[in-house]
Design a protein around this motif. Sequence first.
Motif, PDB file in Angstrom:
ATOM      1  N   ARG A   7     -26.444  23.614  20.269  1.00 31.07           N
ATOM      2  CA  ARG A   7     -25.964  23.022  19.019  1.00 31.07           C
ATOM      3  C   ARG A   7     -24.447  23.205  18.916  1.00 31.07           C
ATOM      4  O   ARG A   7     -23.897  24.157  19.465  1.00 31.07           O
ATOM      5  N   PRO A   8     -23.764  22.319  18.196  1.00 29.68           N
ATOM      6  CA  PRO A   8     -22.326  22.512  17.970  1.00 29.68           C
ATOM      7  C   PRO A   8     -22.066  23.890  17.358  1.00 29.68           C
ATOM      8  O   PRO A   8     -22.800  24.342  16.492  1.00 29.68           O
ATOM      9  N   GLY A   9     -21.036  24.568  17.873  1.00 23.89           N
ATOM     10  CA  GLY A   9     -20.674  25.888  17.371  1.00 23.89           C
ATOM     11  C   GLY A   9     -21.333  27.037  18.115  1.00 23.89           C
ATOM     12  O   GLY A   9     -20.920  28.175  17.959  1.00 23.89           O
ATOM     13  N   MET A  10     -22.357  26.743  18.934  1.00 15.64           N
ATOM     14  CA  MET A  10     -22.991  27.812  19.718  1.00 15.64           C
ATOM     15  C   MET A  10     -22.061  28.222  20.851  1.00 15.64           C
ATOM     16  O   MET A  10     -21.233  27.439  21.308  1.00 15.64           O
ATOM     17  N   ASN A  11     -22.207  29.455  21.328  1.00 13.19           N
ATOM     18  CA  ASN A  11     -21.442  29.914  22.476  1.00 13.19           C
ATOM     19  C   ASN A  11     -22.027  29.319  23.752  1.00 13.19           C
ATOM     20  O   ASN A  11     -23.241  29.261  23.918  1.00 13.19           O
ATOM     21  N   CYS A  12     -21.145  28.902  24.643  1.00 14.90           N
ATOM     22  CA  CYS A  12     -21.545  28.331  25.922  1.00 14.90           C
ATOM     23  C   CYS A  12     -21.892  29.470  26.881  1.00 14.90           C
ATOM     24  O   CYS A  12     -21.150  30.437  26.990  1.00 14.90           O
ATOM     25  N   GLU A  13     -23.008  29.352  27.580  1.00 10.67           N
ATOM     26  CA  GLU A  13     -23.451  30.393  28.512  1.00 10.67           C
ATOM     27  C   GLU A  13     -22.949  30.166  29.930  1.00 10.67           C
ATOM     28  O   GLU A  13     -22.975  31.076  30.750  1.00 10.67           O
ATOM     29  N   LYS A  14     -22.507  28.936  30.239  1.00  8.21           N
ATOM     30  CA  LYS A  14     -22.111  28.605  31.604  1.00  8.21           C
ATOM     31  C   LYS A  14     -21.056  27.498  31.575  1.00  8.21           C
ATOM     32  O   LYS A  14     -21.251  26.480  30.925  1.00  8.21           O
ATOM     33  N   GLU A  35     -16.064  25.796  28.605  1.00  5.87           N
ATOM     34  CA  GLU A  35     -15.974  27.020  29.397  1.00  5.87           C
ATOM     35  C   GLU A  35     -16.913  28.087  28.851  1.00  5.87           C
ATOM     36  O   GLU A  35     -17.182  28.129  27.644  1.00  5.87           O
ATOM     37  N   LYS A  36     -17.373  28.947  29.748  1.00  4.56           N
ATOM     38  CA  LYS A  36     -18.254  30.049  29.365  1.00  4.56           C
ATOM     39  C   LYS A  36     -17.610  30.872  28.253  1.00  4.56           C
ATOM     40  O   LYS A  36     -16.410  31.130  28.265  1.00  4.56           O
TER      41      LYS A  36
END
Length: 53
Positions: A7-14, A35-36
């Motif tokens: 979802r928008p605003g979530m932290n990217c894991e990879k 970016e992660k």
Amino acid sequence: MATKKYRPGMNCEKTGKYTCYDKNGNEMYGDIDVEKDRRFPPSQEEGCYYEEQ
């Protein structure tokens, strides 16, 4: 295995390229570089999500 939805605003894991889809699964825009440990960008559409390409 199903692709994880972000979802928008979530932290990217990879780090990678992502595509944004609306709540109905229609592609809104693609080739978004995230970016992660960065957050996914906000969106104008409610209920949209990102998937890794």
